[in-house]
Design an enzyme around this catalytic site. Structure first.
Site, PDB file in Angstrom:
ATOM      1  CG  ASN A   9      -1.731   1.248   1.376  1.00 30.48           C
ATOM      2  OD1 ASN A   9      -1.769   2.071   0.459  1.00 30.48           O
ATOM      3  ND2 ASN A   9      -2.379   1.408   2.522  1.00 30.48           N
ATOM      4  CD1 TRP A  10       3.636   1.210  -3.022  1.00 27.81           C
ATOM      5  CD2 TRP A  10       3.445   2.458  -4.881  1.00 27.81           C
ATOM      6  NE1 TRP A  10       4.370   0.614  -4.021  1.00 27.81           N
ATOM      7  CE2 TRP A  10       4.269   1.347  -5.161  1.00 27.81           C
ATOM      8  CE3 TRP A  10       3.178   3.387  -5.893  1.00 27.81           C
ATOM      9  CZ2 TRP A  10       4.826   1.149  -6.434  1.00 27.81           C
ATOM     10  CZ3 TRP A  10       3.726   3.181  -7.148  1.00 27.81           C
ATOM     11  CH2 TRP A  10       4.547   2.076  -7.410  1.00 27.81           C
ATOM     12  CE  LYS A  11      -0.145   3.151   4.796  1.00 27.57           C
ATOM     13  NZ  LYS A  11      -0.048   3.235   6.254  1.00 27.57           N
ATOM     14  CG  HIS A  94      -5.835   2.023   5.147  1.00 27.64           C
ATOM     15  ND1 HIS A  94      -5.367   2.940   6.054  1.00 27.64           N
ATOM     16  CD2 HIS A  94      -4.860   1.091   5.003  1.00 27.64           C
ATOM     17  CE1 HIS A  94      -4.147   2.580   6.429  1.00 27.64           C
ATOM     18  NE2 HIS A  94      -3.815   1.466   5.806  1.00 27.64           N
ATOM     19  CD  GLU A  96      -2.863   5.474   6.757  1.00 25.94           C
ATOM     20  OE1 GLU A  96      -2.851   5.527   5.513  1.00 25.94           O
ATOM     21  OE2 GLU A  96      -1.961   4.918   7.419  1.00 25.94           O
ATOM     22  N   GLY A 172       2.676   2.153  10.789  1.00 27.42           N
ATOM     23  CA  GLY A 172       3.658   3.230  10.646  1.00 27.42           C
ATOM     24  C   GLY A 172       4.381   3.570  11.939  1.00 27.42           C
ATOM     25  CB  SER A 212       5.322  -2.046  11.796  1.00 26.15           C
ATOM     26  OG  SER A 212       4.942  -0.707  12.071  1.00 26.15           O
ATOM     27  N   GLY A 233       2.869  -1.140   4.223  1.00 28.78           N
ATOM     28  CA  GLY A 233       2.958   0.293   3.938  1.00 28.78           C
ATOM     29  C   GLY A 233       4.395   0.689   3.670  1.00 28.78           C
ATOM     30  N   GLY A 234       5.059   1.208   4.693  1.00 32.84           N
ATOM     31  CA  GLY A 234       6.420   1.737   4.562  1.00 32.84           C
ATOM     32  C   GLY A 234       7.381   0.837   3.788  1.00 32.84           C
TER      33      GLY A 234
HETATM   34  P1  13P Z   1       3.034   0.265   7.653  1.00 38.73           P
HETATM   35  O1  13P Z   1       3.522  -1.024   7.022  1.00 38.73           O
HETATM   36  O2  13P Z   1       3.799   1.462   7.176  1.00 38.73           O
HETATM   37  O3  13P Z   1       2.923   0.157   9.120  1.00 38.73           O
HETATM   38  O4  13P Z   1       1.546   0.489   7.101  1.00 38.73           O
HETATM   39  C1  13P Z   1       0.635  -0.544   7.172  1.00 38.73           C
HETATM   40  C2  13P Z   1      -0.563  -0.161   6.422  1.00 38.73           C
HETATM   41  O5  13P Z   1      -1.299   0.730   6.795  1.00 38.73           O
HETATM   42  C3  13P Z   1      -0.838  -0.879   5.180  1.00 38.73           C
HETATM   43  O6  13P Z   1      -2.104  -0.586   4.702  1.00 38.73           O
END
Ligand code: 13P
Length: 251
Positions: A9-11, A94, A96, A172, A212, A233-234
């Site tokens: 998930n590149w956000k 999600h 967020e 995150g 994470s 994510g990251g």
């Molecule tokens: P991180 O891997 O950066 O914690 O993010 C997880 C996430 O929200 C994937 O959708």
């Protein structure tokens, strides 16, 4: 029986130019993956990432969709539009989006229908906040998100649906749920699915862990019997890091 699925998930990261560089570096690194590999990219990157990944094992996903077919919804994108761009997956609900953009279990429920109508596989996110966890509400929160989010969906629909369990406190933050903890919470999710939707759905639905997850902890998390994948994510923003998660089974 459940094929593992690792999704990035590149956000809100990567311009078209940056996404091209990342995908070009990633492609040779993940070509022998034994799992499904998905990149959920910003809308503006979809076209170029679809074109770059054509014929590879990478499938492309969006990060959100509107539930309506079309209409006066300024700034929104419909499932028809995503389908036209050859999008195969879409993240829905999600944390967020729930936190900053007013997503609710009700909108999640409608968005799943929009995706299924256009054969886009929804990756539906559920998870508890730190405060909910500390006050022992995790199980109830997840149960409600499942009951309300999936209300009305049947076996045939669940064949396309992926659930991502993302404890919000682990997103995150560098704090991962322990593998045992993630496994037992996902086990609880399966029990809820079994109770409200039936045994077969509870056994067949793929459930990812997210929060994470990275090159270092992917193997341990993926070794857990209830965990079928990861939503990353990251660690999906660097080709080397993401490829190590995708290749978690190759030591
Ligand atoms: P991180 O891997 O950066 O914690 O993010 C997880 C996430 O929200 C994937 O959708």
């Amino acid at each position: 029986m459940r094929k593992p699925i690792i999704a990035g998930n590149w956000k809100m990261n990567n311009t078209i130019r940056e996404s091209k560089a990342l995908v070009t570096e990633l492609l040779p690194l993940i070509k022998d993956a034994n799992c499904d590999v998905v990149l959920c990219v910003p809308f503006t990157d979809i076209k170029s990432v679809v074109s770059l990944t054509k014929g590879s094992i990478i499938k492309v996903g969006a990060q959100n969709v509107h539930f309506a077919e079309n209409g006066a919804y300024t700034g929104e994108i419909s499932a028809t539009m995503l389908k036209e761009l050859k999008v195969n997956y879409c993240i829905i609900g999600h944390s967020e989006r729930r936190q900053y953009f007013g997503e609710t279990d009700e909108t999640v429920n409608k968005k799943i229908a929009a995706c299924l109508k256009y054969k886009i596989k929804p990756i539906v996110c559920i998870g508890e906040t730190l405060q909910q966890r500390e006050s022992n509400q995790t199980k109830d929160i997840l149960k409600n998100q499942i009951i309300e989010g999936f209300k009305g969906y049947k076996s045939k629909d669940f064949e396309k649906i992926i659930i991502a369990y993302e404890p919000i406190w682990a997103i995150g933050t560098g704090k991962t749920a322990t593998a045992q903890d993630a496994n037992s919470t996902i086990k609880h999710i399966r029990e809820v699915l079994k109770k409200y939707f039936g045994l077969s759905i509870s056994q067949k639905t793929r459930i990812q862990y997210g929060g994470s997850m990275n090159a270092k902890n992917a193997f341990e998390l993926m070794s857990m019997p209830e965990i079928d994948g990861g939503l990353i994510g990251g660690a999906s923003l660097k080709a080397q890091d993401f490829s190590k998660v995708v290749n978690y089974d190759k030591k």
